[in-house]
Scaffold this active site. Structure first.
Site, PDB file in Angstrom:
ATOM      1  N   GLU A   1      -0.451  -5.443   5.980  1.00  0.00           N
ATOM      2  CA  GLU A   1       0.879  -5.517   5.357  1.00  0.00           C
ATOM      3  C   GLU A   1       1.765  -6.535   6.074  1.00  0.00           C
ATOM      4  O   GLU A   1       2.523  -7.274   5.433  1.00  0.00           O
ATOM      5  CB  GLU A   1       1.532  -4.137   5.379  1.00  0.00           C
ATOM      6  CG  GLU A   1       0.862  -3.155   4.424  1.00  0.00           C
ATOM      7  CD  GLU A   1       1.353  -1.724   4.588  1.00  0.00           C
ATOM      8  OE1 GLU A   1       1.204  -0.950   3.630  1.00  0.00           O
ATOM      9  OE2 GLU A   1       1.876  -1.370   5.666  1.00  0.00           O
TER      10      GLU A   1
ATOM     11  N   THR B   1       0.855  -1.202   0.000  1.00  0.00           N
ATOM     12  CA  THR B   1       0.000   0.000   0.000  1.00  0.00           C
ATOM     13  C   THR B   1       0.885   1.245   0.000  1.00  0.00           C
ATOM     14  O   THR B   1       1.945   1.253   0.618  1.00  0.00           O
ATOM     15  CB  THR B   1      -0.891  -0.010   1.265  1.00  0.00           C
ATOM     16  OG1 THR B   1      -1.846  -1.046   1.132  1.00  0.00           O
ATOM     17  CG2 THR B   1      -1.625   1.316   1.449  1.00  0.00           C
ATOM     18  N   GLY B   2       0.410   2.283  -0.681  1.00  0.00           N
ATOM     19  CA  GLY B   2       1.107   3.566  -0.612  1.00  0.00           C
ATOM     20  C   GLY B   2       1.464   4.115  -1.976  1.00  0.00           C
ATOM     21  O   GLY B   2       1.163   3.505  -3.014  1.00  0.00           O
ATOM     22  N   SER B   3       2.144   5.269  -1.946  1.00  0.00           N
ATOM     23  CA  SER B   3       2.427   5.965  -3.200  1.00  0.00           C
ATOM     24  C   SER B   3       3.511   5.263  -4.013  1.00  0.00           C
ATOM     25  O   SER B   3       3.571   5.437  -5.237  1.00  0.00           O
ATOM     26  CB  SER B   3       2.832   7.414  -2.907  1.00  0.00           C
ATOM     27  OG  SER B   3       3.962   7.456  -2.052  1.00  0.00           O
ATOM     28  N   THR B   4       4.380   4.480  -3.373  1.00  0.00           N
ATOM     29  CA  THR B   4       5.387   3.733  -4.129  1.00  0.00           C
ATOM     30  C   THR B   4       4.737   2.531  -4.799  1.00  0.00           C
ATOM     31  O   THR B   4       4.979   2.251  -5.983  1.00  0.00           O
ATOM     32  CB  THR B   4       6.541   3.293  -3.199  1.00  0.00           C
ATOM     33  OG1 THR B   4       6.925   4.408  -2.379  1.00  0.00           O
ATOM     34  CG2 THR B   4       7.749   2.849  -3.997  1.00  0.00           C
TER      35      THR B   4
ATOM     36  N   LYS C   1      13.872   7.231   2.523  1.00  0.00           N
ATOM     37  CA  LYS C   1      13.433   6.214   3.484  1.00  0.00           C
ATOM     38  C   LYS C   1      14.561   5.569   4.300  1.00  0.00           C
ATOM     39  O   LYS C   1      14.327   5.215   5.465  1.00  0.00           O
ATOM     40  CB  LYS C   1      12.612   5.133   2.770  1.00  0.00           C
ATOM     41  CG  LYS C   1      11.413   5.677   1.984  1.00  0.00           C
ATOM     42  CD  LYS C   1      10.471   6.454   2.865  1.00  0.00           C
ATOM     43  CE  LYS C   1       9.288   7.063   2.162  1.00  0.00           C
ATOM     44  NZ  LYS C   1       8.406   6.160   1.453  1.00  0.00           N
TER      45      LYS C   1
ATOM     46  N   ASP D   1       8.150   3.378   5.461  1.00  0.00           N
ATOM     47  CA  ASP D   1       8.354   4.757   5.924  1.00  0.00           C
ATOM     48  C   ASP D   1       9.808   4.987   6.314  1.00  0.00           C
ATOM     49  O   ASP D   1      10.348   6.069   6.116  1.00  0.00           O
ATOM     50  CB  ASP D   1       7.431   5.051   7.109  1.00  0.00           C
ATOM     51  CG  ASP D   1       5.979   4.935   6.706  1.00  0.00           C
ATOM     52  OD1 ASP D   1       5.590   5.614   5.743  1.00  0.00           O
ATOM     53  OD2 ASP D   1       5.244   4.140   7.324  1.00  0.00           O
TER      54      ASP D   1
ATOM     55  N   LYS E   1       6.584   0.764   9.237  1.00  0.00           N
ATOM     56  CA  LYS E   1       5.533   0.867   8.233  1.00  0.00           C
ATOM     57  C   LYS E   1       4.231   1.282   8.901  1.00  0.00           C
ATOM     58  O   LYS E   1       4.092   1.232  10.110  1.00  0.00           O
ATOM     59  CB  LYS E   1       5.347  -0.476   7.524  1.00  0.00           C
ATOM     60  CG  LYS E   1       6.524  -0.798   6.579  1.00  0.00           C
ATOM     61  CD  LYS E   1       6.315  -2.070   5.780  1.00  0.00           C
ATOM     62  CE  LYS E   1       5.004  -2.200   5.112  1.00  0.00           C
ATOM     63  NZ  LYS E   1       4.619  -1.062   4.244  1.00  0.00           N
ATOM     64  N   GLY E   2       3.284   1.701   8.053  1.00  0.00           N
ATOM     65  CA  GLY E   2       1.975   2.069   8.590  1.00  0.00           C
ATOM     66  C   GLY E   2       1.635   3.530   8.437  1.00  0.00           C
ATOM     67  O   GLY E   2       0.633   3.994   8.970  1.00  0.00           O
TER      68      GLY E   2
END
Ligand code: 5RP
Length: 217
Positions: A103, A28-31, A121, A84, A94-95
């Site tokens: 995840e 999940t996320g922008s990456t 990161k 993150d 993460k989270g």
């Protein structure tokens, strides 16, 4: 090269690891949002994918990537997700998107868990905060036990599993294993965002136009 370009490069490199017929966990996320189109472009067949969030599931489906409930597959060949923070020895936080419970379940089920990251990161030492997902049953008592170092994340919606997303801002990040054990010991904590190196196989970090690959375990 922008950070978004770095995310895309790391994601595209990881997409090359996927082969037809694989079972794949999608983070999940922008990456990860860059991973999905890169994966769709590969034109692979017989993929069986599980998604760690409704957002990922919706994007994957919109690109023609098949996604199924994660209740029949016992193992995944590969999972790919963002992070993150990542330390040189492979500890993750993460989270940031509040998806760390799913995840972590997906990472734990994967033979190979590959982390994709832009150059912001990597950290020498974890900084936090550490995301938490708390059961809503007994929430006031859980928050009272966890103390003033834990606060609900303002504006965060409930997790897909109904949990409250909160963040831990307190001591202990110099010993993440001990902190993880302490946070997990509370029965009101459904998940905490520290991922140990034993879960992580490889880390792909994009810097400028290059992708650095580090094998962890
Ligand atoms: C979501 C996550 C993300 O993987 C993490 O927050 C990194 O996100 P991004 O790729 O947008 O930087 O853990 O819960």
């Amino acid at each position: 090269m922008t950070l978004d370009d770095e995310k895309r490069l790391a994601a595209e490199a990881a997409a090359e690891l996927v082969e037809s017929g694989m079972t794949v966990g999608l983070g999940t996320g922008s990456t990860v949002a860059h991973l999905l189109p890169a994966l769709a472009r590969r034109g692979l067949t017989d993929l069986r994918c599980v998604a760690t969030s409704p957002a990922t599931e919706a994007q994957a489906r919109s690109l023609g990537i098949p996604v199924e409930e994660f209740n029949t597959l016992q193992r995944l060949d590969l999972a790919i997700d963002g992070t993150d923070e990542v330390t040189p020895d492979g500890w993750l936080i993460k989270g940031g998107g509040g998806a760390h419970l799913r995840e972590k379940i997906v990472a734990a089920a994967a033979e190979r868990f590959v982390v994709i990251a832009d150059s912001t990161k990597p950290v020498d030492a974890l900084r936090g905060p550490v995301p938490l997902e708390l059961f809503t049953f007994g929430l006031s008592s859980t928050l009272a036990r966890l103390g003033e170092d834990v606060a609900p994340r303002p504006g965060s919606p409930p997790s897909p599993d109904g949990g409250l997303i909160a963040d831990y801002r307190g001591p202990g990040l110099d010993d993440p294993a001990a902190l993880a054990a302490r946070l997990e010991a509370d029965p009101g904590v459904a998940a905490q965002g520290l991922f140990p190196p034993r879960l992580v196989s490889e880390i792909f970090v994009a810097r400028g136009g290059d992708v650095e690959r580090t094998t962890i375990g």
